[in-house]
Enzyme design. Structure first.
Site, short mmCIF file in Angstrom:
data_model
loop_
_atom_site.label_atom_id
_atom_site.label_comp_id
_atom_site.label_asym_id
_atom_site.label_seq_id
_atom_site.Cartn_x
_atom_site.Cartn_y
_atom_site.Cartn_z
N LYS A 198 50.93 39.78 60.99
CA LYS A 198 52.31 39.09 62.24
C LYS A 198 52.68 40.38 62.78
CE LYS A 198 56.71 38.94 60.77
NZ LYS A 198 57.59 39.29 61.28
N ASN A 199 53.14 41.40 62.49
CA ASN A 199 53.93 42.43 62.91
C ASN A 199 52.86 43.32 63.97
OD1 ASN A 199 56.20 41.82 62.00
ND2 ASN A 199 56.38 43.38 60.56
N CYS B 222 65.06 37.85 62.23
CA CYS B 222 65.68 37.92 61.08
C CYS B 222 66.85 38.87 61.22
CB CYS B 222 64.67 38.51 60.01
SG CYS B 222 63.56 36.97 59.72
N ARG C 21 70.67 45.46 63.86
CA ARG C 21 69.31 46.23 64.03
C ARG C 21 69.44 46.64 65.71
NH1 ARG C 21 64.82 42.10 61.93
NH2 ARG C 21 63.25 43.74 62.31
N ASP D 82 59.49 45.78 53.83
CA ASP D 82 59.37 44.14 53.99
C ASP D 82 58.67 44.14 52.69
OD1 ASP D 82 60.13 44.48 56.55
OD2 ASP D 82 57.98 44.45 57.45
N ARG E 258 57.87 31.87 59.07
CA ARG E 258 57.67 33.15 60.14
C ARG E 258 56.73 34.01 59.68
NH1 ARG E 258 63.10 34.13 63.18
NH2 ARG E 258 61.97 35.08 64.66
N1 EPU Z 1 66.58 51.49 64.31
C1 EPU Z 1 67.61 52.25 65.05
N2 EPU Z 1 67.45 52.13 66.36
C2 EPU Z 1 66.58 51.65 67.09
C3 EPU Z 1 65.43 51.08 66.31
C4 EPU Z 1 65.69 51.07 64.85
O1 EPU Z 1 68.58 52.64 64.45
O2 EPU Z 1 66.46 51.77 68.38
C5 EPU Z 1 66.70 51.66 62.92
C6 EPU Z 1 66.96 50.26 62.11
O3 EPU Z 1 68.05 49.70 62.32
C7 EPU Z 1 66.33 50.63 61.02
C8 EPU Z 1 65.08 51.73 61.10
O4 EPU Z 1 65.34 52.20 62.23
O5 EPU Z 1 67.44 51.15 60.04
C9 EPU Z 1 63.54 51.10 61.26
O6 EPU Z 1 63.84 50.12 62.44
P1 EPU Z 1 62.40 49.72 63.01
O7 EPU Z 1 62.51 50.02 64.53
O8 EPU Z 1 61.24 50.50 62.54
O9 EPU Z 1 62.27 48.35 62.78
P2 EPU Z 1 61.73 47.15 63.87
O10 EPU Z 1 60.67 47.73 64.62
O11 EPU Z 1 62.63 46.40 64.43
C10 EPU Z 1 59.64 46.28 62.28
C11 EPU Z 1 59.06 44.88 61.70
C12 EPU Z 1 60.03 44.80 60.42
C13 EPU Z 1 60.08 45.96 59.54
C14 EPU Z 1 60.52 47.32 60.24
C15 EPU Z 1 60.27 48.31 59.38
C16 EPU Z 1 58.50 43.81 63.47
C17 EPU Z 1 58.68 42.67 64.56
N3 EPU Z 1 59.29 43.90 62.98
O12 EPU Z 1 61.05 46.03 62.91
O13 EPU Z 1 59.68 43.66 60.05
O14 EPU Z 1 61.08 45.54 58.47
O15 EPU Z 1 59.69 47.19 61.34
O16 EPU Z 1 58.98 48.76 58.81
O17 EPU Z 1 57.40 44.47 63.73
C18 EPU Z 1 59.64 41.56 58.58
O18 EPU Z 1 58.39 41.61 58.78
O19 EPU Z 1 60.21 40.86 57.86
C19 EPU Z 1 60.38 42.56 59.46
C20 EPU Z 1 61.69 42.50 59.34
#
Ligand code: EPU
Length: 416
Positions: free
Chosen positions: A22-23, A116, A121, A304, A396
């Site tokens: 998915k991601n 989610c 975030r 996750d 999802r």
């Molecule tokens: N963060 C910041 N600033 C930013 C971006 C992130 O402070 O600009 C912080 C976040 O708050 C968090 C950490 O950095 O504490 C990591 O966040 P990341 O950006 O890596 O997460 P994401 O890209 O928004 C993806 C997956 C998530 C998964 C995370 C971590 C997608 C769409 N989502 O989210 O997946 O938990 O990476 O591996 O790819 C899920 O599949 O259930 C899911 C939530």
């Protein structure tokens, strides 16, 4: 309101095939708009988020056709349409349209992403990256407007290791003038998958999967065919479910290396785990040790999988401590597990879990992985029926969940 009903206590047995990730899919679909010609994505998961993304691309003027597990995206008639509201808000990963549209048109207007919301975030690192590439970023009533006269390569150090920011910067920088270096980049397999697609489309990206990624901008990109990597989180959830129910399951069509942190933890608990080239066999045991788990960025234990692992840790003989270093408060599954009789308390970013039996209850999935935790928990319950609401969250991330679990011998069905 639709419910997922589980009459547990049956060991899962058999083989489960894992779909594409998915991601990855929800980053690869927007990445395709950087091409001038048709991109075909194979091994596509059938999930609601994928369907929403297909609609978003259609709104931008792309032609999208979609069969069981493949999607063809023809971006030749794409235009830059502002998307301040509407379906972009359903999906957190709609933020990838920012990087992709910026790369293709030098501008984008995208409503702040939904998805989610287990905790705030932020996307400050994405914005920092776009600004470093020469874009002006403003927030207009909840929508992000990004504009660049000319995108120029830059050196960007991420303050936080972020999957989303790393991918978003790769997307925009692929079409920038000159070279970009992302330092402190995320190393998740999904980053490598996106870089592989972009390179097949004509981009020049090196170092994906390490903490330094170098991108040489190119003037034009073209279509290609790409197969999405297997979903390591879906696979990990089935591994946990197999172990928690004391079952014997072959999890097939996966990359075992992507699951090493989970495999190691399950083995530490006493689960028998056998790695093969493209499959892992999990054989449950009557008794498990308690272990401590730290969720970290890749290659650490995936955040996750932290929620379903919480349910697994209720099966340990003593006290386990699970700490999430990626998200400070991703514990919406805990009060629901407590309703099922689990002895868990949250202290700061840790859950302290005392092993013991769970019982059937009516519980609510507040987000996708919290839902996965409740499914695993329900499968272990020996008497009664667990009723889970919030099924739309579970949908999802888990393709054909009821069919897959039923094929493994579980008594599970949807109601209402
Ligand atoms: N963060 C910041 N600033 C930013 C971006 C992130 O402070 O600009 C912080 C976040 O708050 C968090 C950490 O950095 O504490 C990591 O966040 P990341 O950006 O890596 O997460 P994401 O890209 O928004 C993806 C997956 C998530 C998964 C995370 C971590 C997608 C769409 N989502 O989210 O997946 O938990 O990476 O591996 O790819 C899920 O599949 O259930 C899911 C939530």
């Amino acid at each position: 309101m639709e419910k997922l009903m589980i009459r547990g206590g049956r060991p899962l047995r058999g083989t489960v095939g894992i779909s594409g990730a998915k991601n990855s899919a929800i980053a690869l679909i927007p990445a395709a708009i950087l091409a001038e010609t048709e991109v075909r994505l194979d091994n596509l998961p059938q999930l609601t988020d994928v369907a929403v993304y297909a609609e978003l691309l259609e709104q931008l003027g792309c032609r999208v056709s979609w069969t069981d597990d493949a999607m063809t995206i023809d971006p030749s008639s794409i235009r830059s349409v502002p998307m301040p509201n509407g379906r972009v808000k359903l999906l957190r990963a709609s933020y990838y349209l920012m990087g992709a549209l910026l790369g293709r048109f030098g501008e984008a207007v995208i409503g702040l992403p939904g998805g989610c919301n287990f905790e705030p975030r932020p996307i400050d690192q994405h914005i920092k990256g776009f600004e470093a590439l020469g874009a002006e970023v403003t927030n207009e009533s909840g929508a992000i407007r990004i504009r660049a006269k000319e995108l120029r390569g830059a050196k960007i150090y991420l303050d936080v290791v972020s999957v989303g920011a790393t991918i978003n910067i790769m997307l925009a920088a692929s079409r920038a003038k000159g070279s970009t270096v992302i330092e402190n980049a995320a190393k998740e397999p999904e980053i490598i998958d996106v870089a592989t697609l972009l390179n097949a489309m004509g981009a020049k990206i090196k170092g994906a999967g390490t903490e330094t990624i170098r991108i040489e901008g190119v003037g034009e990109m073209h279509g290609c065919r790409h197969s999405i990597i297997p979903d390591r989180i879906q696979a990990g959830t089935y591994m946990i479910a197999a172990a928690a129910t004391r079952g014997d399951v072959l999890i097939d069509n996966i990359i075992p290396k992507h699951l090493e942190a989970l495999t190691a933890k399950l083995q530490e608990m006493g689960v028998h785990v056998y790695e093969m080239d493209e499959a892992i066999r999990v054989v449950g045991q009557p008794k498990y040790e308690s272990v401590d788990v730290k969720a970290l960025v890749y290659p650490g234990f995936a955040t996750d999988l932290q929620s379903p692992m919480t349910s697994m840790l209720t099966q340990g003989a003593g006290v386990s401590i699970l700490t999430d270093y990626v998200y400070s408060n991703r514990f919406k599954h805990v009060p629901e597990l407590v309703r099922m009789g689990a002895q868990i308390r949250v202290e700061g970013r840790s859950a302290i879990i005392e092993g013991g039996r769970l019982n059937a209850a009516k519980v609510r999935a507040a987000d996708l992985r919290a839902g996965a935790a409740l499914v695993v928990a329900g499968l272990t319950v020996e008497e009664g029926t667990t009723e889970i609401t919030g099924v739309e969250y579970i949908d999802r991330g888990y393709e054909k969940l009821v069919t897959q679990l039923s094929n493994l011998g579980a008594e599970v069905w949807r109601q209402g």
